[in-house]
Scaffold this motif. Structure first.
Motif, PDB file in Angstrom:
ATOM      1  N   HIS A  46       0.827  -1.203   0.000  1.00  0.00           N
ATOM      2  CA  HIS A  46       0.000   0.000   0.000  1.00  0.00           C
ATOM      3  C   HIS A  46       0.862   1.254   0.000  1.00  0.00           C
ATOM      4  O   HIS A  46       0.613   2.202  -0.748  1.00  0.00           O
ATOM      5  N   THR A  47       1.897   1.243   0.811  1.00  0.00           N
ATOM      6  CA  THR A  47       2.764   2.416   0.879  1.00  0.00           C
ATOM      7  C   THR A  47       3.498   2.618  -0.440  1.00  0.00           C
ATOM      8  O   THR A  47       3.752   3.751  -0.851  1.00  0.00           O
ATOM      9  N   LEU A  77       2.441   2.462  -3.224  1.00  0.00           N
ATOM     10  CA  LEU A  77       1.605   3.190  -4.194  1.00  0.00           C
ATOM     11  C   LEU A  77       2.013   4.654  -4.281  1.00  0.00           C
ATOM     12  O   LEU A  77       1.882   5.283  -5.322  1.00  0.00           O
ATOM     13  N   ASP A  78       2.496   5.174  -3.167  1.00  0.00           N
ATOM     14  CA  ASP A  78       3.009   6.547  -3.164  1.00  0.00           C
ATOM     15  C   ASP A  78       4.054   6.726  -4.251  1.00  0.00           C
ATOM     16  O   ASP A  78       4.014   7.682  -5.020  1.00  0.00           O
ATOM     17  N   VAL A  79       4.983   5.796  -4.274  1.00  0.00           N
ATOM     18  CA  VAL A  79       6.086   5.914  -5.218  1.00  0.00           C
ATOM     19  C   VAL A  79       5.591   5.657  -6.629  1.00  0.00           C
ATOM     20  O   VAL A  79       6.023   6.310  -7.578  1.00  0.00           O
ATOM     21  N   GLU A 124       2.670   6.333  -7.826  1.00  0.00           N
ATOM     22  CA  GLU A 124       2.005   7.553  -8.295  1.00  0.00           C
ATOM     23  C   GLU A 124       3.021   8.625  -8.644  1.00  0.00           C
ATOM     24  O   GLU A 124       2.886   9.329  -9.632  1.00  0.00           O
ATOM     25  N   GLU A 125       4.038   8.718  -7.814  1.00  0.00           N
ATOM     26  CA  GLU A 125       5.086   9.709  -8.060  1.00  0.00           C
ATOM     27  C   GLU A 125       5.749   9.433  -9.404  1.00  0.00           C
ATOM     28  O   GLU A 125       5.967  10.336 -10.200  1.00  0.00           O
ATOM     29  N   ARG A 161       0.454   8.237   1.827  1.00  0.00           N
ATOM     30  CA  ARG A 161       0.351   6.915   2.450  1.00  0.00           C
ATOM     31  C   ARG A 161       1.524   6.681   3.394  1.00  0.00           C
ATOM     32  O   ARG A 161       1.368   6.176   4.502  1.00  0.00           O
ATOM     33  N   TRP A 211      -8.473  -1.236   1.450  1.00  0.00           N
ATOM     34  CA  TRP A 211      -7.466  -2.232   1.854  1.00  0.00           C
ATOM     35  C   TRP A 211      -7.948  -2.856   3.145  1.00  0.00           C
ATOM     36  O   TRP A 211      -7.801  -2.294   4.224  1.00  0.00           O
TER      37      TRP A 211
END
Lengths: 189, 1282
Positions: free
Chosen positions: A83-84, A86-88, A90-91, B474, B512
C-alpha cells in the motif's frame, strides 16, 4: 446467469480492445543495460528457487484486486508495504508527464528498498498496478528477471480481463492467474 | 615552501603529482611561482588506454627537490609518492663551467634515475641576457644546449628545453614559457599514462589471483585505492569513484558468495563480532583510523563499509551529487544489515539500530553541510528515506530499552542501554563541539524516557512533514500510525486517536481490508480507553462482522455490544444508534403479491432477506422499517396506467417483485462504493401516443447515466478520504407508518423476515429506514437503496358489457358478457342491476343463467390471471320497464361475470343509417367514424341504461349492432304486365337460411294480387351473396298512383341448431309510383325501296309508332298536361332517337314533338331516315319519350334531374342506364332541344322536358336487330378488336 451474460456482452469487446492495446505496448518494451562497472563473480544456484515473496495487483482506484504473500503470518506487513509503495508508483507515473504517457515504459523499476524487502512496480496503460516484493537477501534476481515476471503477470492479467465472466473491478479469483503467481513466489518448503 | 618539505602529506588531498627538481635549486626557486601558476592554466587532452574516453585535464604538480630516497624501490607500488617526472635545472652558459661541474652533476643524476628505471626526465636550460652580459667568455647559447643534447639526449632531443629570460616580460620569454609548459605537460601525461598503465596492469594481475589461498581483499583494497587516490589527485573524481565502486561490488559479491557457501578465508576477519557501532564518519576526506584498520586486516565489516562509503561520499560531493549520497547511504545501510545477517556476524541486540541511526543522521548532517536550505527542501524525496529509517531505528531502540512505556525502564533495560552506548565509543573530535551531533542525540535519546519521546517525536514529525510535502500521503500516514502505536503504549489515547482515524479513513477509502481491520482494532482499543461509547460500539460492530478476524475476536467484539445493550439504561443517556451496515446486510426484498400494487385493505407481505454479519445469533427485539407515505394524485387512478408504469420499473420491475440489493463488501459501505463504478440501471421505456394509446416507440433508458458517464478522477486523491472510518451519525426518524417484526433471532448468515405491510390508505409507500433494536442499541440503516416501494390503490366499481363475438348482428339473439369489477364496493345480497328495457332490444333471459366470481387479489388483473372463486345462479326478473338482475354477494376487488342474451330488432323500413337511437327515443346524429362503413353494413348503436347499486347515476353503455341484410327492389314490365323484383344481399360474414319470402301490399286492395314466381320457400344466403325474388302484379281495376309494398322473410344463421325457433323476421318496405304503362313505342326499320335488306351507307326508313295504352285515369290525369283542342285532349310528347353505339346516323331530324290524343290506342307515327354505318345485325337505335311541358305550365311535382340520375329506383329500371347516358349525350351534342335548368337560368319562359316514371313507357323494339348488308363493291371490312 442468463441476465449476467447479457450484461457482460458489451464489456467483452472492450476487454479485448484493451488487451490488444496493452499487448502492443508490451512489444515495445526496451531494456536498459545494467551498470557496467559491476563485476560479476559468477552465479550461484542456491537462490534460484527463491523469487517473489509478495505479488499484488492493484486497481486503477488503488484498491487491491489481488494480493498474495508467502508467509501468511506476515500478510499484514506485506499489505502495508504494498500500500505504501503506491506513493512511489504515483510519483513515478506523474513524473513522466502527460505528454509522454503513451511512450511510458510500463516497468517502473525498484520503487523503494526496505531493510528486508525490495519493492518493484509496474503499471499497465489502464493504470492497473502490479507490485512484486522480493526479499532483500535474494540477490539472484536481476532487473531483467523482475521485468519478465511482470510481463508474465501482465499477460495472465490480460487473460483474466478477457474472461467474459470476469467483472472488471472485482477481485481476481482466476485459478490460472493464481498458478502463474504461485510459480513466481517462493515455495514455502 | 611546501615544495621543499621532506615528506608529502598524503591525507590532506591537497596532493599533486610529484615532480623532482635537481640541478640549480636557487634557479628553480626563482621560477617556481610562475611555474606553479602557469602549469594548470591550460588543459591537456589525456588519451587513455583500454578504450576509455580521452579527457581534458588541468595539470598541477608538486615540485620537490630531487632526492634518491624519493625514487621508488622495487615492489613499492605507492603511487602517491611516486615522482612522475624529474627535471634538471641549469642556467649554465659557459662551456668551462659546464664541463667542470654541471655535466658531472647531470651525469650523476642520470645514472641515479637509470638505476631506478625511471625514464621520465627533462633538462631545462635557462638563458638570461643578464647573465650573458656578466660573463665575458660567452659561448653562443646554442652550443651549451647542443652539448647537453649531445651528451644526454641521444635520440631524445626533446628532453632538453630552453627557457629564455623567464623573468622578463618579453614575447620571446613568453613563447619559450609556453613551449616549455607544453613540453612539461606532455611529458607529465606520458608519464601518467605509462606509470598508471603499468600500475593498473599489476593491479589486475593481483585481482586475478583472488582465488588463490593467500589472497587478501584488504591488500588488494589498498592497491586499488592507490589508483583512486591518483585519480582524485588528478581531479578525476569520476574515475576515482569507479575504483571504489569496483571495490564495493567486489566485496559485495564475496559476501554473497560466502552466503552461498563459497567462503573466502580472508572474509573470516570480517565475520568477527561487531564491537563498535559508532556509525559513519563523513566529516574527514579520509578516515585514516579505519584505513589503517583495513591495512592491518583488522577492520570489521562495518569498518570497511563505513570507510568505503565515506570515500564514495567525499567523491560524490566533489562531483556535486549530494542526492546520490543519500540514495547510496540508504542502500548501504540496508545492505550492511543484510550482510551481517548473511555472514552470521554476532551483533549485540540494538547495536545495528544504533549504527544505522547514527549513520542516517551523519549522512543527513553531511548533506546539510553542503547544500542550502532551499535545495534541501526541494529534494526532500531524497532525504526522507533516511529520516524514516532513522525514526524506525530510534523507535525500535526505544522499545528495546524500555523507553516506550508508561513506567520507567527496568534495570535490565538500563543494562542494555549501557551496553549499547558503550559500543559507540568516544565522540569523534570533529563533533565534540557540535551540539546536534548524531552521537549526542543518540546518547540523549537513550538517556531518559522524556528525552527519547522528544527525539522520537521530532524525527517522526520531520519525516511526516517531508512525506506530506512531496505528496506521499500513504507513507506519511504509516508514520502517523506508528506514532499512534507509540502514544497508545505511552497511555495517551487522545493523541493516538487522530492518527488512527486519519489512517483508517484512507484505508477504508482505498479498500485495503487487512489494514482496515488492523487499524480498526487499534481504534477500538483507543476508543475504549477514551470511553467514547458510541464510537467504540460502532467500531466493535464493524469488527464483529469482519471476516478478517478470528472467530474469538469477533465474538469478543460482539459480546462488547451485547454487554452494553443489556445494561439497564441510565436515565440520562438515550439509546445508541449504530449503522446497520456493520450489523447486517440487506440482500433482497420480495413482495407478495409480486406486483407490489394492491388495493386498499389487501394483504401485502414483504419478505426481507438479511445477512447478519455478527458471529453469534442476535436477539433483535424489533426490526422496523419506516415508511414514507405519499398520497399520489392518482391514488384511485385507472389500472392500466399504473400497470404500465410498474412494468417498466427497473430493479423492482423484474416481474417477480424481488428487489435485489447491490452486494458491496461488508466493510466498505462507502469505500468500495466510491471506487467501484455503479451498476447500470436500465429501465424499459414505452412511448404511447396520447390519442389512441398505441405504441409509438419503445426503448431502454439508463437512469443513472450521470453517475456512469461522470469523469472519474484518474488519480484517486488521498488528501480527502471520501468515507469516514465511522459512518456518519445515524438518526432514527419516527415515521408514522412502519413495517414491524418483533422478537426475531438473527442467525449469522442469511435470515428471512416477514413483514405485513399496511395497506390502509391508497397511495404510495416508500421504505425509508430500517432499524433493529437490541436492548439499548439500535442498528439503523438510514437509506434503503434501490428504492423499495409499494402502492395501494382504491378502485371505483366498473361495469362493462362486451359481445362474445367480434360484431353483434341485429335481428338474431346473441350473448353479451357483463363484467363487474367490484373495486372497493362490496356487492351485498340483494344488490341488483336494473336494466331499462327497450323495445328495440329486449333482454332474453333464461333460468339457467349463472354468474362467475373471479378474484383479483394479485392486484393488477391485466398482469395476473384471475382466479376463479365460485359460481352462483343469477335471478333475473323482468317487468315492463326494467329487467332486474340480482347479483350474488361479491367481496371488493373481485370480478363478477355473467352472460345474457340480447336481441336487437332490425328496423323495418330502409332507415337512414348512422342515427343513434337512444332508449328514450331521442334521435341523435353522431360523427360518421364507423369501422363498418366500408363493408356496407348498417349499424345501430343501441344504448343500454343500467342502474348500478353502487351509484345513484345510471350507467349508459352503448352496444353496436349491424344489420346483416341490404334489400333493393325494382319493377319490371312486359307490355302491360308488371313484375316486382326484390334483391336481398347478405352483407354480414355469417351465412343464413332465408325462408318464406313474402311480398304484400301494405294497404291491401282487392283489385290487385301479387303472384309469387318464387319456387323455393327456403334457401341459403351465403355471406356477401344475394338472393332475388320475383312477383307478378295482377290487377283488375286501374292501379293507384302509389303502391305501398312490404317484403318480409325469415332468416336464421346456418349454424343455428334449432332452425325453427331461430328463424327471425326480416322486413323491407318500399313504395312504387305510377306503375301502369301509358305508352308503348314501336320502331320499324325498312330497307330502301327495291332492296330486300338494309345496306351500309344506304338510307333506311325508321318508323316510330307511339301508342297510347290506357285511358287517362283520374289520378294520372291530374299530372298530365293536356290541352283541349277541338274537344280532343292531347298531350305533348317529345321523342328522340338516340344511338349510343354510333351504329346509326340519323339523317335529318332525330327528335320532335308530337301531340298525342289522350285516348286509348291513339297512335302517332313518325317517319325518319337513318343510315346504318356498319354491316351486320345491328341493334335498333334507342327511342326515348319525354313529357313535353309548355313554359307556362307549372308542374305539380318538379323532379330534379339530378336526383333522377342518382335515384336507385330509376337506375334499376329496364332502360334506365341507357337513358342516363342519352341525356348526357343530348346535352353534349347540343341538339335542338336543350334540357334542364340551363335554359331556365336565362330566365326565359321555355318548355321543359319531364321523364316518365319507369314502367310508364314500354319499348317494344328493345333488343331488336336488323340485318345490314355491306355495300356490294365494298371489299374492305373493318375489324375492330378491342
Amino acid at each position: 446467469m442468463l441476465t449476467r451474460l447479457k450484461t457482460q456482452v458489451p464489456l467483452f469487446s472492450m476487454n479485448s480492445y484493451t488487451k490488444l492495446r496493452e499487448k502492443l505496448k508490451l512489444s515495445g518494451l526496451s531494456f536498459a543495460s545494467t551498470h557496467s562497472h559491476v563485476i560479476r563473480l559468477g552465479r550461484h544456484s542456491r537462490h534460484n528457487s527463491k523469487m517473489a515473496v509478495c505479488i499484488a495487483v492493484i486497481a486503477k482506484e488503488n484498491y487491491p484486486l489481488f494480493i498474495r504473500s508467502v508467509p501468511i503470518q506476515n500478510e499484514l506487513k506485506f499489505h502495508y508495504t504494498v500500500h505504501t509503495s503506491l506513493d512511489v508508483v504515483e510519483e513515478k507515473i506523474s513524473a513522466v508527464g502527460k505528454a509522454m504517457a503513451d511512450q511510458r515504459e510500463l516497468y517502473l523499476g525498484l520503487l523503494y528498498p526496505t531493510e528486508d524487502y525490495k519493492v518493484y512496480g509496474y503499471v499497465t496503460n489502464s493504470k492497473v498496478k502490479f507490485v512484486i516484493v522480493v526479499d532483500s537477501s535474494n540477490t539472484s534476481l536481476r532487473d531483467n528477471e523482475i521485468r519478465s515476471m511482470f510481463r508474465k503477470l501482465h499477460n495472465s492479467f490480460t487473460d483474466v480481463m478477457c474472461n467474459p465472466f470476469y467483472n472488471p473491478g472485482d477481485t481476481i479469483q482466476s485459478k490460472a492467474f493464481d498458478s502463474i503467481v504461485s510459480a513466481m513466489m517462493v515455495q514455502a518448503s | 615552501m611546501e615544495a621543499h618539505e621532506e615528506k608529502p602529506i598524503i591525507y590532506t588531498m591537497e596532493n599533486k603529482p610529484i615532480v623532482t627538481c635537481a640541478g640549480d635549486q636557487s634557479l628553480f626557486t626563482s621560477l617556481y611561482t610562475s611555474l606553479a601558476q602557469q602549469l594548470p592554466r591550460e588543459s591537456m587532452e589525456w588519451r587513455r588506454s583500454y578504450g576509455r574516453a580521452p579527457k581534458m585535464i588541468h595539470l598541477e604538480a608538486n615540485f620537490v627537490q630531487f632526492k634518491e630516497e624519493l625514487l621508488p624501490k622495487d615492489g613499492n607500488r605507492a603511487l602517491l609518492t611516486f615522482p612522475f617526472l624529474h627535471i634538471y635545472w641549469t642556467d649554465c652558459c659557459d662551456t668551462e663551467m659546464y664541463k667542470a661541474s654541471v655535466k658531472d652533476d647531470m651525469l650523476r643524476w642520470q645514472s641515479t634515475l637509470r638505476l631506478h628505471g625511471s625514464v621520465d626526465w627533462l633538462i631545462v636550460v635557462v638563458e638570461s641576457e643578464a647573465k650573458k652580459k656578466n660573463k665575458t667568455n660567452i659561448l653562443p647559447r646554442t652550443s651549451i644546449v647542443d652539448k647537453i643534447r649531445n651528451d644526454f639526449c641521444n635520440k631524445q632531443s626533446d628532453r632538453c628545453v630552453v627557457l629564455s629570460d623567464p623573468l622578463k616580460e618579453s614575447s620571446r620569454s613568453q613563447d619559450s614559457w609556453s613551449a616549455f609548459l607544453t613540453k612539461l605537460r606532455t611529458l607529465l601525461l606520458m608519464s601518467f599514462t605509462k606509470n598508471l598503465g603499468r600500475f593498473e596492469d599489476d593491479m589486475r594481475t593481483l585481482r586475478e589471483k583472488r582465488t588463490e589461498p593467500g589472497w587478501s581483499f584488504c591488500d588488494y583494497f589498498m592497491v586499488q585505492e592507490e589508483l583512486a587516490f591518483v585519480f582524485e589527485m588528478l581531479q578525476q573524481f569520476e574515475d576515482a569513484l569507479v575504483q571504489y565502486d569496483e571495490l564495493d561490488a567486489l566485496f559485495t559479491q564475496y559476501v554473497l558468495n560466502f552466503g552461498a557457501g563459497d567462503g573466502a578465508n580472508w572474509l573470516g576477519s570480517f565475520c568477527a563480532p561487531v564491537k563498535r557501532w559508532s556509525g559513519l564518519l563523513l566529516r574527514r576526506p579520509i578516515d585514516m583510523e579505519k584505513r589503517e584498520l583495513i591495512q592491518r586486516g583488522e577492520a570489521s565489516l562495518l569498518d570497511l563499509r563505513s570507510y568505503l562509503f565515506s570515500r564514495q561520499c567525499t567523491l560524490l560531493i566533489f562531483l556535486q551529487r549530494p542526492w546520490e549520497v543519500t540514495q547510496r547511504a540508504l542502500e548501504l545501510l540496508h545492505n550492511c544489515v543484510q550482510e551481517l545477517r548473511l555472514l552470521e556476524v554476532y551483533v549485540v541486540q540494538g547495536a545495528l539500530d544504533c549504527w544505522v541511526f547514527l549513520s542516517c543522521l551523519e549522512v543527513l548532517h553531511r548533506i546539510e553541510g553542503c547544500c542550502d536550505r532551499a535545495q534541501l527542501e526541494a529534494n526532500c524525496s531524497h532525504t526522507v528515506g533516511l529520516w524514516t529509517y532513522a525514526t524506525e531505528k530510534l523507535k525500535s531502540l526505544g522499545y528495546l530499552c524500555g523507553l516506550v512505556a508508561e513506567k520507567v525502564p527496568t534495570s535490565e533495560d538500563l543494562n542494555r542501554t549501557v551496553d549499547l552506548l558503550a559500543g559507540l565509543g568516544e565522540e569523534r573530535p570533529e563533533t565534540v563541539n557540535s551540539l546536534q551531533s548524531p552521537y549526542k542525540k543518540l546518547n540523549e535519546a537513550l538517556s531518559s524516557v522524556e528525552a527519547f519521546e522528544k527525539h522520537y517525536l521530532e524525527l517522526s514529525h520531520a519525516a511526516m512533514e517531508m512525506y506530506r510535502a512531496i505528496g506521499r500521503m500513504r507513507s506519511a500516514r504509516l508514520i502517523g500510525k506508528s506514532l499512534a502505536e507509540f502514544y497508545m503504549k505511552k497511555g495517551d489515547p487522545e493523541r493516538a486517536e487522530g492518527f488512527l482515524d486519519d489512517s483508517l479513513r484512507s484505508y477504508v477509502a482505498e479498500g485495503w481490508r487487512l489494514q482496515v481491520t488492523h487499524t480498526r482494532k487499534q481504534m477500538a482499543e483507543c476508543q475504549k480507553l477514551l470511553q467514547q461509547t458510541e464510537d467504540y460500539l460502532q467500531t466493535s460492530a464493524l469488527l464483529a462482522g469482519d471476516a478478517n478476524l478470528t472467530e474469538e475476536e469477533r465474538k469478543h467484539f460482539c459480546q462488547e455490544i451485547l454487554t452494553f445493550a443489556s445494561q439497564p439504561p441510565a436515565p440520562s443517556d438515550q439509546t445508541v444508534a449504530l449503522s446497520m451496515a456493520a450489523f447486517a446486510q440487506l440482500r433482497q426484498m420480495q413482495f407478495s403479491p409480486p406486483g407490489a400494487v394492491v388495493h386498499v385493505g389487501a394483504a401485502l407481505q414483504l419478505e426481507l432477506r438479511v445477512r447478519c454479519l455478527m458471529p453469534v445469533a442476535m436477539q433483535v427485539e424489533q426490526l422496523a422499517a419506516t415508511l414514507h407515505f405519499s398520497l399520489e394524485q392518482g391514488g384511485a387512478r385507472g389500472r392500466a396506467g399504473s400497470a404500465q408504469r410498474r412494468a417498466g420499473h427497473g430493479p423492482q420491475g423484474q416481474g417477480d417483485g424481488v428487489v435485489m440489493f447491490p452486494q458491496g463488501s461488508p466493510l466498505a459501505g462507502a469505500g468500495m462504493g466510491a471506487s467501484l463504478p455503479p451498476a447500470l440501471e436500465l429501465y424499459e421505456m414505452q412511448d404511447r401516443s396520447p390519442s389512441d394509446s398505441s405504441l409509438t416507440s419503445t426503448g431502454v433508458v439508463c437512469k443513472n447515466m450521470h453517475l456512469l458517464l461522470r469523469r472519474h478522477d484518474s488519480s484517486a486523491s488521498l488528501d480527502t478520504p471520501t468515507a469516514g472510518a465511522l459512518p456518519a451519525a445515524v438518526a432514527v426518524d419516527d415515521g408514522a407508518q412502519m413495517l414491524r417484526a418483533r422478537d426475531i433471532t438473527l442467525q449469522p448468515g442469511d435470515n428471512s423476515i416477514l413483514f405485513t405491510a399496511p395497506t390502509g390508505e391508497p397511495g404510495s409507500y416508500t421504505l425509508r429506514q430500517l432499524c433493529g433494536s437490541v436492548g439499548r442499541v439500535q442498528f439503523v440503516q438510514s437509506h434503503i437503496y434501490p428504492v423499495v416501494q409499494y402502492e395501494v390503490y382504491s378502485q371505483e366499481p366498473q361495469l362493462t358489457i362486451e359481445p362474445l363475438s367480434d360484431n353483434l348482428l341485429a335481428g338474431i339473439p346473441q350473448k353479451v358478457t357483463f363484467t363487474i369489477a367490484t373495486g372497493h364496493y362490496s356487492v351485498k345480497k340483494g344488490d341488483a342491476l336494473q336494466l331499462s328495457n327497450t323495445d328495440s332490444m329486449p333482454i332474453l333471459h333464461s333460468s339457467c343463467c349463472s354468474a362467475t366470481v373471479l378474484s383479483s387479489t394479485g392486484g393488477q388483473p391485466s398482469i395476473h390471471p384471475l382466479e376463479r372463486m365460485g359460481e352462483s345462479a343469477l335471478s333475473i326478473q323482468s317487468s315492463e320497464k326494467v329487467t332486474s338482475i340480482s347479483l350474488p354477494p361479491t367481496p371488493p376487488y373481485h370480478t363478477l361475470e355473467f352472460q345474457l342474451e340480447v336481441l336487437c330488432h332490425i328496423p323495418p323500413t330502409p332507415f337512414k343509417p348512422d342515427i343513434e337511437r337512444l332508449t328514450n327515443g331521442e334521435v341523435r346524429h353522431r360523427p360518421k367514424s364507423h369501422s363498418h362503413v366500408d363493408s356496407g353494413m348498417i349499424n345501430i348503436d343501441q344504448k343500454v341504461s343500467i342502474d348500478c347499486p353502487w351509484s345513484i347515476y345510471s350507467t349508459l353503455i352503448a352496444l353496436t349492432f349491424y344489420v346483416p341484410f341490404k334489400a333493393k327492389h325494382s319493377i319490371l314490365s312486359a307490355g302491360k304486365r308488371k313484375y316486382i323484383q326484390v334483391c336481398l344481399q347478405n352483407v354480414s360474414d355469417t351465412n343464413f337460411h332465408l325462408a318464406d319470402p313474402v311480398l304484400t301490399e301494405r294497404q291491401p286492395t282487392v283489385s290487385m294480387e301479387l303472384l309469387s314466381l318464387n319456387v323455393k320457400t327456403q334457401q341459403p344466403v351465403c355471406s356477401q351473396q344475394s338472393v332475388f325474388c320475383l312477383w307478378e302484379m295482377r290487377w283488375a281495376k286501374p292501379l293507384p298512383l302509389c303502391l305501398q309494398c312490404a317484403f318480409s322473410a325469415s332468416f336464421a344463421p346456418v349454424s343455428a341448431s334449432d332452425t325453427h325457433t331461430a328463424f327471425k323476421p326480416y322486413r323491407y318496405e318500399f313504395q312504387l309510383d305510377r306503375v301502369s304503362t301509358l305508352y308503348s313505342l314501336k320502331a320499324e326499320i325498312s330497307p330502301p325501296s327495291g332492296d330486300q335488306h338494309c345496306r351500309t351507307g344506304a338510307l333506311c326508313g325508321l318508323e316510330v309508332s307511339i301508342t297510347r295504352q290506357a285511358e287517362p285515369s283520374e289520378t294520372e290525369g291530374e299530372e298530365e298536361e293536356s290541352t283541349e283542342i277541338e274537344g280532343l285532349r292531347t298531350t305533348k310528347l317529345m321523342y328522340e332517337v338516340v344511338d349510343n353505339s354510333s351504329n346509326w346516323a340519323v339523317c335529318g331530324k332525330s327528335s320532335g314533338v308530337v301531340s298525342m290524343p289522350v285516348a286509348a290506342s291513339a297512335t302517332h307515327r313518325v317517319q325518319m331516315e337513318v343510315m346504318p354505318l356498319f354491316a351486320g345485325h345491328l341493334p335498333f337505335p334507342n327511342i326515348k319519350v319525354f313529357k313535353y311541358l309548355p313554359h307556362n305550365a307549372v308542374p305539380a311535382i318538379q323532379p330534379d334531374t339530378d336526383s333522377c340520375l342518382e335515384n336507385d329506383t330509376i337506375s334499376l329500371l329496364d332502360k334506365g342506364l341507357d337513358d342516363q347516358g342519352d341525356t348526357a349525350s343530348i346535352r353534349s351534342r347540343g341538339s335542338v332541344h336543350s334540357v334542364g335548368s340551363g335554359e331556365q337560368q336565362r330566365g326565359l319562359p321555355m318548355p321543359r322536358l319531364e321523364p316518365f316514371s319507369p314502367g310508364q313507357v314500354f319499348y317494344w323494339s328493345q333488343g331488336r336487330q336488323v340485318l345490314v348488308l355491306p355495300v356490294t363493291d365494298d371489299h374492305v371490312m373493318e375489324v375492330n378488336v378491342t
